[in-house]
Design a protein around this motif. Structure first.
Motif, short mmCIF file in Angstrom:
data_model
loop_
_atom_site.label_atom_id
_atom_site.label_comp_id
_atom_site.label_asym_id
_atom_site.label_seq_id
_atom_site.Cartn_x
_atom_site.Cartn_y
_atom_site.Cartn_z
N CYS A 269 0.83 -1.39 0.02
CA CYS A 269 -0.01 0.05 -0.10
C CYS A 269 0.66 1.36 0.15
CB CYS A 269 -1.02 0.00 1.17
SG CYS A 269 -2.22 -1.22 0.89
N ARG A 270 2.11 1.07 0.47
CA ARG A 270 2.96 2.30 0.39
C ARG A 270 3.31 2.78 -1.14
NH1 ARG A 270 4.73 4.10 5.61
NH2 ARG A 270 6.03 5.57 4.22
N PRO A 271 3.04 4.04 -1.23
CA PRO A 271 3.39 4.58 -2.84
C PRO A 271 4.43 4.06 -3.38
CG PRO A 271 2.48 6.50 -1.35
CD PRO A 271 2.98 5.03 -0.41
N LEU B 244 -3.94 -0.68 -9.70
CA LEU B 244 -2.85 -0.71 -8.86
C LEU B 244 -2.35 -2.32 -8.75
CD1 LEU B 244 -4.36 2.03 -8.01
CD2 LEU B 244 -3.30 1.46 -5.86
N ALA C 179 -2.53 11.99 -9.14
CA ALA C 179 -1.81 11.88 -7.67
C ALA C 179 -2.69 11.63 -6.77
CB ALA C 179 -0.80 12.95 -7.53
N THR D 28 -4.05 10.00 -2.63
CA THR D 28 -3.47 9.41 -1.14
C THR D 28 -4.53 8.13 -0.89
OG1 THR D 28 -3.01 11.44 -0.43
CG2 THR D 28 -3.23 9.54 1.33
N GLY E 61 1.96 9.49 1.96
CA GLY E 61 2.56 9.58 0.80
C GLY E 61 1.68 9.69 -0.32
N THR E 62 2.17 10.07 -1.42
CA THR E 62 1.10 10.12 -2.76
C THR E 62 1.60 9.25 -3.75
OG1 THR E 62 1.29 12.38 -2.06
CG2 THR E 62 0.49 12.06 -4.48
N SER E 63 0.42 8.30 -4.07
CA SER E 63 0.67 7.58 -5.24
C SER E 63 0.27 8.43 -6.61
CB SER E 63 -0.45 6.43 -5.23
OG SER E 63 -0.10 5.57 -3.99
#
Length: 166
Positions: free
Chosen positions: A38-40, A63, A131, A133, A143-145
């Motif tokens: 799940c972390r960008p 994703l 972009a 979250t 963080g931002t994906s």
């Protein structure tokens, strides 16, 4: 000469078996400590055109997580969405639609997606980046994906909740 080659081959085979066994044990032992998908920085996101609906354009943001990352849970629609074209923000704010309480598992072999729904009134603006979250049951994921692809946005654009599958 023949004995040397045979011995070397046997040693190489035994070494390969031992290394493989050690690698398998290390992979199993490391699963609990693998970084979250799940972390960008640990997943990939791509935008593609989806089937149009009555009066709307739809774009799917998929994703995927490579092997080596731990599965995680996501919930609801992404937040803080910023659409851009060639790096310049477009200034279009997206709303949300759909059930925001369903939890979905995301990780290697378990892709997820969400929908960007755009009113089709002939006034859309081309975009190539979104972009956002992601949300977990306990709050926003730091963080931002970023997802890239060719799509369009307009006033009234809404984002659907995360769903299982590509």
């Amino acid at each position: 000469m023949r004995t040397s080659r045979t011995s070397a081959t046997v040693v190489a085979v035994i070494s390969a078996v031992l290394v493989s066994a050690g690698t398998a044990q290390a992979a199993l032992a490391g699963d609990d400590s693998a970084p979250s998908a799940c972390r960008p920085a640990n997943h990939l996101a791509k935008i593609t055109r989806d089937r149009a609906g009555s009066g709307h354009l739809h774009f799917r943001v998929t994703l995927t997580a490579p092997k080596g990352y731990a599965a995680c849970s996501l919930v609801g629609s992404p937040a803080d969405v910023v659409f851009a074209r060639h790096g310049a923000p477009l200034g279009i704010t997206a709303g949300r639609y759909g059930d925001q309480s369903t939890t979905v598992t995301f990780g290697p072999g378990s892709p997820v997606h969400f929908d960007i729904q755009v009113p089709d009134q002939g006034r859309s603006t081309p975009a190539d980046e979104a972009a956002f979250t992601l949300n977990a049951a306990g709050g926003r994921i730091p963080g931002t994906s970023v997802a890239e692809g060719t799509f369009a946005v307009a006033a009234g654009t809404v984002i659907g909740p995360i769903r299982p599958g590509a």
